[in-house]
Design a protein around this motif. Structure first.
Motif, short mmCIF file in Angstrom:
data_model
loop_
_atom_site.label_atom_id
_atom_site.label_comp_id
_atom_site.label_asym_id
_atom_site.label_seq_id
_atom_site.Cartn_x
_atom_site.Cartn_y
_atom_site.Cartn_z
N UNK A 1 -22.13 -60.27 105.41
CA UNK A 1 -21.80 -58.86 105.42
C UNK A 1 -20.39 -59.07 105.11
N UNK A 2 -19.14 -60.07 105.17
CA UNK A 2 -18.29 -60.39 104.98
C UNK A 2 -18.21 -61.20 103.36
N UNK A 3 -19.32 -62.10 103.28
CA UNK A 3 -19.47 -62.79 101.78
C UNK A 3 -19.27 -61.67 101.00
N UNK A 4 -20.89 -60.63 101.43
CA UNK A 4 -21.24 -59.60 100.04
C UNK A 4 -20.05 -59.03 99.55
N UNK A 5 -19.22 -58.39 100.65
CA UNK A 5 -17.62 -57.13 100.57
C UNK A 5 -17.24 -58.33 99.78
N UNK A 6 -16.53 -59.29 100.27
CA UNK A 6 -15.78 -60.83 99.59
C UNK A 6 -16.46 -60.63 98.27
N UNK A 7 -17.37 -61.13 97.86
CA UNK A 7 -17.68 -60.92 96.23
C UNK A 7 -18.00 -59.67 94.96
N UNK A 8 -17.54 -58.00 95.92
CA UNK A 8 -17.92 -58.03 95.96
C UNK A 8 -16.90 -57.08 94.61
N UNK A 9 -15.54 -57.51 96.22
CA UNK A 9 -14.28 -56.88 96.08
C UNK A 9 -13.56 -57.92 94.84
N UNK A 10 -13.93 -59.56 94.68
CA UNK A 10 -13.36 -60.38 93.68
C UNK A 10 -14.02 -59.74 92.69
N UNK A 11 -15.07 -59.26 92.15
CA UNK A 11 -15.58 -58.89 91.36
C UNK A 11 -15.03 -57.54 90.19
N UNK A 12 -14.74 -56.70 91.47
CA UNK A 12 -14.02 -55.78 91.00
C UNK A 12 -12.30 -55.91 90.34
N UNK A 13 -12.06 -56.93 91.03
CA UNK A 13 -10.58 -57.38 90.73
C UNK A 13 -10.29 -58.29 89.13
N UNK A 14 -11.83 -58.90 88.65
CA UNK A 14 -11.71 -59.60 88.37
C UNK A 14 -12.37 -58.41 86.95
N UNK A 15 -13.25 -57.44 87.09
CA UNK A 15 -13.39 -56.04 85.91
C UNK A 15 -11.95 -55.59 85.59
N UNK A 16 -11.29 -55.56 86.55
CA UNK A 16 -9.87 -55.03 86.37
C UNK A 16 -9.16 -55.11 85.69
N UNK A 17 -8.70 -56.76 85.66
CA UNK A 17 -7.33 -57.21 85.62
C UNK A 17 -7.99 -58.26 84.31
N UNK A 18 -8.84 -58.47 84.16
CA UNK A 18 -9.52 -58.80 83.18
C UNK A 18 -9.23 -57.87 81.91
N UNK A 19 -9.29 -56.76 81.84
CA UNK A 19 -8.77 -55.55 80.93
C UNK A 19 -7.79 -55.41 80.76
N UNK A 20 -6.90 -55.96 81.03
CA UNK A 20 -5.29 -55.93 80.68
C UNK A 20 -4.63 -56.79 80.14
N UNK A 21 -5.34 -57.60 79.21
CA UNK A 21 -4.63 -58.03 77.69
C UNK A 21 -4.04 -57.10 76.47
N UNK A 22 -3.48 -57.93 75.64
CA UNK A 22 -3.61 -57.40 74.44
C UNK A 22 -5.03 -57.57 73.79
N UNK A 23 -5.49 -58.68 73.91
CA UNK A 23 -6.94 -59.28 72.94
C UNK A 23 -7.65 -57.45 73.30
N UNK A 24 -8.31 -57.19 74.93
CA UNK A 24 -8.91 -56.03 74.71
C UNK A 24 -8.63 -55.06 74.01
N UNK A 25 -7.48 -54.84 73.07
CA UNK A 25 -7.84 -53.46 72.41
C UNK A 25 -7.82 -53.41 71.62
N UNK A 26 -8.62 -55.05 71.02
CA UNK A 26 -9.24 -54.76 69.48
C UNK A 26 -9.98 -53.47 69.40
N UNK A 27 -11.14 -54.22 69.97
CA UNK A 27 -12.29 -53.20 70.03
C UNK A 27 -12.41 -51.58 69.56
N UNK A 28 -11.15 -50.70 70.62
CA UNK A 28 -10.99 -49.66 69.97
C UNK A 28 -10.11 -49.31 68.86
N UNK A 29 -9.16 -50.87 68.21
CA UNK A 29 -8.45 -50.44 67.50
C UNK A 29 -9.34 -50.52 66.02
#
Length: 227
Positions: A8-36
């Motif tokens: 259970x802890x292992x699954x939670x850790x994976x989910x939290x890690x995925x969420x953090x990756x999803x959050x912080x991987x969308x914070x660069x300038x290149x991520x605005x290219x599609x919107x522009x």
């Protein structure tokens, strides 16, 4: 039971890690290219103001500091949302705070957007001298857009003493990186003999390069001179 708890802890850790990756991987300038691309209909993407607004809002909610500037643009220019200068100004001010922090760490994209804030007076009192300062820092780091912006400031004498030679220098930097508007501007310098000796052949060459990328002004002048 012990193994179930560990799993259970292992699954939670994976989910939290995925969420953090999803959050912080969308914070660069290149991520605005599609919107522009959606906002201005570039790079083969059909212009869609509503979709651009949704894209920038999503990025802002994920903590992207650059997206705040573009979301502010949407509110200011009624792109996909009702015009709201108050909201736009709030977003620009938030963006300036984040961009200044990043710009001080030599983030060229942040420096260039910060230059725009000062150039146009977005979220701050208009100050073209300050704009040139940030454009220059970004240009010296190789930012193509900032090189074009700085060249334009030198050409028009905005925020800096008019200097056609410096304009040619920075337009050339951007043109050599493939920026079509810089190719057109450099072509105009050759065509008119501004900051460099007149060279009709070089001007036409640059106009053709810009036209091939869809520059309307380049196409127009080539048609005008029969090329």
């Amino acid at each position: 039971m012990k193994y179930k708890i560990i799993i259970s802890f292992f699954i939670i850790a994976i989910i939290v890690g995925a969420c953090l990756f999803f959050l912080f991987s969308s914070r660069g300038y290149d991520d605005t290219e599609y919107g522009k691309d959606l906002l201005w209909g570039e790079n083969g993407v059909e212009q869609n103001d509503s979709a651009a607004f949704v894209e920038f809002e999503k990025l802002v909610n994920r903590g992207n500091p650059y997206a705040k500037y573009f979301l502010g643009t949407c509110y200011e220019e009624s792109k996909g949302v009702n015009e709201n200068y108050t909201k736009a100004n709030e977003l620009y001010k938030e963006a300036i705070s984040d961009l200044t922090r990043l710009a001080d760490k030599k983030d060229a994209d942040a420096q260039r957007l910060l230059g725009h804030c000062y150039y146009y007076g977005k979220g701050v009192e208009q100050n073209k001298v300050a704009a040139v300062k940030w454009y220059r820092l970004a240009a010296e780091l190789g930012n193509t857009n900032a090189q074009h912006d700085l060249g334009t400031c030198y050409h028009n004498g905005e925020g800096v003493k008019q200097d056609f030679k410096e304009a040619v220098k920075w337009h050339r930097c951007a043109a050599e990186q493939g920026m079509e508007v810089a190719q057109y501007n450099l072509g105009c310098c050759y065509y008119n003999g501004e900051g460099i000796g007149k060279n009709y052949t070089e001007a036409v060459k640059l106009f053709k390069l810009a036209a091939k990328q869809g520059n309307v002004n380049a196409k127009s002048i080539l048609n005008k001179i029969g090329k």
